[in-house]
Scaffold this active site. Structure first.
Site, PDB file in Angstrom:
ATOM      1  N   GLY A   9      40.329   3.104 -23.200  1.00 25.72           N
ATOM      2  CA  GLY A   9      39.590   3.934 -24.151  1.00 25.72           C
ATOM      3  C   GLY A   9      39.235   3.087 -25.366  1.00 25.72           C
ATOM      4  N   ASN A 104      50.125   6.747 -29.460  1.00 27.13           N
ATOM      5  CA  ASN A 104      50.544   7.762 -30.426  1.00 27.13           C
ATOM      6  C   ASN A 104      51.625   8.650 -29.800  1.00 27.13           C
ATOM      7  OD1 ASN A 104      48.619   7.053 -32.377  1.00 27.13           O
ATOM      8  ND2 ASN A 104      47.092   8.479 -31.569  1.00 27.13           N
ATOM      9  N   LYS A 186      54.654   6.003 -37.615  1.00 23.72           N
ATOM     10  CA  LYS A 186      53.310   6.235 -37.059  1.00 23.72           C
ATOM     11  C   LYS A 186      53.125   7.704 -36.703  1.00 23.72           C
ATOM     12  CE  LYS A 186      49.210   5.529 -35.530  1.00 23.72           C
ATOM     13  NZ  LYS A 186      48.749   4.844 -34.356  1.00 23.72           N
ATOM     14  N   ASN A 190      50.039  10.392 -37.651  1.00 19.37           N
ATOM     15  CA  ASN A 190      49.307  11.248 -36.711  1.00 19.37           C
ATOM     16  C   ASN A 190      49.529  12.733 -37.004  1.00 19.37           C
ATOM     17  OD1 ASN A 190      50.055   8.723 -34.358  1.00 19.37           O
ATOM     18  ND2 ASN A 190      48.026   9.168 -35.112  1.00 19.37           N
ATOM     19  N   ASN A 194      45.746  13.789 -37.437  1.00 16.91           N
ATOM     20  CA  ASN A 194      45.027  14.097 -36.186  1.00 16.91           C
ATOM     21  C   ASN A 194      44.637  15.559 -36.014  1.00 16.91           C
ATOM     22  OD1 ASN A 194      45.833  11.418 -36.007  1.00 16.91           O
ATOM     23  ND2 ASN A 194      46.008  11.473 -33.801  1.00 16.91           N
ATOM     24  N   ASN A 204      38.551  10.862 -40.905  1.00 16.46           N
ATOM     25  CA  ASN A 204      39.865  10.648 -41.536  1.00 16.46           C
ATOM     26  C   ASN A 204      39.797  10.658 -43.062  1.00 16.46           C
ATOM     27  OD1 ASN A 204      40.648  10.293 -38.926  1.00 16.46           O
ATOM     28  ND2 ASN A 204      41.203   8.129 -39.110  1.00 16.46           N
ATOM     29  N   ASN A 254      36.473   6.741 -39.496  1.00 16.32           N
ATOM     30  CA  ASN A 254      36.855   6.992 -38.110  1.00 16.32           C
ATOM     31  C   ASN A 254      37.052   8.468 -37.821  1.00 16.32           C
ATOM     32  OD1 ASN A 254      37.517   5.784 -35.574  1.00 16.32           O
ATOM     33  ND2 ASN A 254      39.605   6.479 -35.886  1.00 16.32           N
ATOM     34  N   SER A 257      41.650  10.159 -32.992  1.00 15.57           N
ATOM     35  CA  SER A 257      41.639  10.268 -31.525  1.00 15.57           C
ATOM     36  C   SER A 257      41.644  11.739 -31.101  1.00 15.57           C
ATOM     37  CB  SER A 257      42.826   9.515 -30.928  1.00 15.57           C
ATOM     38  OG  SER A 257      44.022   9.900 -31.562  1.00 15.57           O
ATOM     39  N   GLU A 269      46.673  15.185 -27.570  1.00 14.33           N
ATOM     40  CA  GLU A 269      48.085  14.790 -27.606  1.00 14.33           C
ATOM     41  C   GLU A 269      48.897  15.703 -28.534  1.00 14.33           C
ATOM     42  OE1 GLU A 269      47.988  10.047 -26.759  1.00 14.33           O
ATOM     43  OE2 GLU A 269      47.364  10.649 -28.748  1.00 14.33           O
TER      44      GLU A 269
END
Ligand code: PAF
Length: 312
Positions: A9, A104, A186, A190, A194, A204, A254, A257, A269
């Site tokens: 990806g 992630n 991390k 997220n 996210n 973001n 960005n 994801s 996710e």
């Protein structure tokens, strides 16, 4: 170095492309046939704010069985697919192979350990932001640090060599001796970015431009930090909220994801990010209302992908 990227990806292509550009023998593995064909016929195109990079010396396949054992596997599949992908990719692992997860979410290391064997698995995180534009094309929308570490702590020879390989290829990389703290640090990023971007459709950087989204980001992070503290996790940064804020700014352009997944109507996710905080919070008796709402909103979004616009 012989490298296989499991999951080509946006992020898999960014790392695979950068390592191939530095002269490594890279194979990208992805189930998306059109993407694999484009990579093999026209190479990979990485769009950056000031330049376009074209990487020709890269091979792509649709299944790990089309390639043999490698020295390094970098796992970038969605966290919900880790176990299945690892089983299929077992043929990539030789005696000395390192399997690095830069995914992630919670639980990837444990799943890889159980399939690949603990001694092979190295954990890490990435602060890069990248978007898949179409077959064979990505946009690198924000740079960040890569941090890697041995599960047992310490600075092994192999981890030092890997960090040096990445740094030479232009992927700024540090070593951490606190892998669980690294993964949680991390995870917090997220948790803060996210789901909120996926619910609002914001990039973001926009999250911190509005007091409403910024305060929700802070609340979701505070809940996750309370869960982490009660599990004895030691973060890699002094202030997880400020750290997340900085990453949102650094990757301002960005689309996270999860926002990319929702836009493409793919499974997200959420269960291993905000959902994992809800599950742990409930087990530990810690209130996690903001994460619960975010998890429900994304879950219902996924369930209604196939309804017509009017009905949804
Ligand atoms: O999932 C993502 O998109 C990334 O981990 C991050 C750092 C939030 C950048 O977009």
């Amino acid at each position: 170095m012989k490298i296989a990227i499991l999951g080509a990806g946006a992020m898999g292509c960014l790392y695979g492309g950068t390592l191939a550009e530095a002269g490594h023998e890279v194979v990208l593995i992805d189930v998306w046939k059109e993407h694999v064909e484009a990579l093999n016929t026209s190479g990979l195109q990485i769009e950056e704010p000031d330049r376009i990079r074209r990487i020709e010396n890269i091979r792509a396949v649709t299944h790990p069985s089309e390639t043999g054992a490698v020295e390094l596997v970098i796992v970038f599949v969605k966290a919900t697919l880790t176990e299945q992908a690892a089983r299929e990719a077992f043929c990539l692992v030789g005696e000395e192979t390192m399997v690095l997860t830069l995914q992630n979410g919670l639980g990837n290391v444990e799943k890889l350990n159980s399939v690949m064997g603990l001694s092979h698995v190295i954990a890490g995180t990435t602060g890069h932001g990248s978007t898949l534009l179409g077959p064979g094309r990505i946009r690198h929308a924000g740079t960040g640090e890569t941090v890697i570490g041995e599960q047992s702590g310490g600075r092994s020879e192999r981890i030092a060599a890997l960090a040096s390989t990445f740094n030479h290829a232009g992927i700024a990389t540090k070593i951490s001796e606190n892998v669980m703290g690294l993964i949680w640090t991390k995870l917090i990023v997220n948790v803060g970015i996210n789901a909120l971007t996926a619910v609002t459709g914001m990039r973001n950087g926009q999250l911190v431009d509005y007091p409403e989204t910024e305060s929700l980001m802070r609340a979701a992070i505070d809940e996750a930090c309370a869960v982490a503290r009660s599990k004895g996790i030691c973060f890699e940064v002094a202030d997880p909220f400020e750290h997340t804020r900085n990453i949102a700014k650094k990757t301002a352009e960005n689309r996270s994801s999860m926002l990319q997944d929702v836009m493409a109507k793919r499974r997200t996710e959420i269960s291993v990010i905000n959902g994992a905080i809800v599950e742990l919070g409930e087990k530990l008796g810690i209130a996690v209302p903001v994460n619960a709402v975010l998890t429900k909103l994304i879950t219902v979004r996924e369930k209604t992908y196939n309804l017509s616009d009017g009905a949804a």
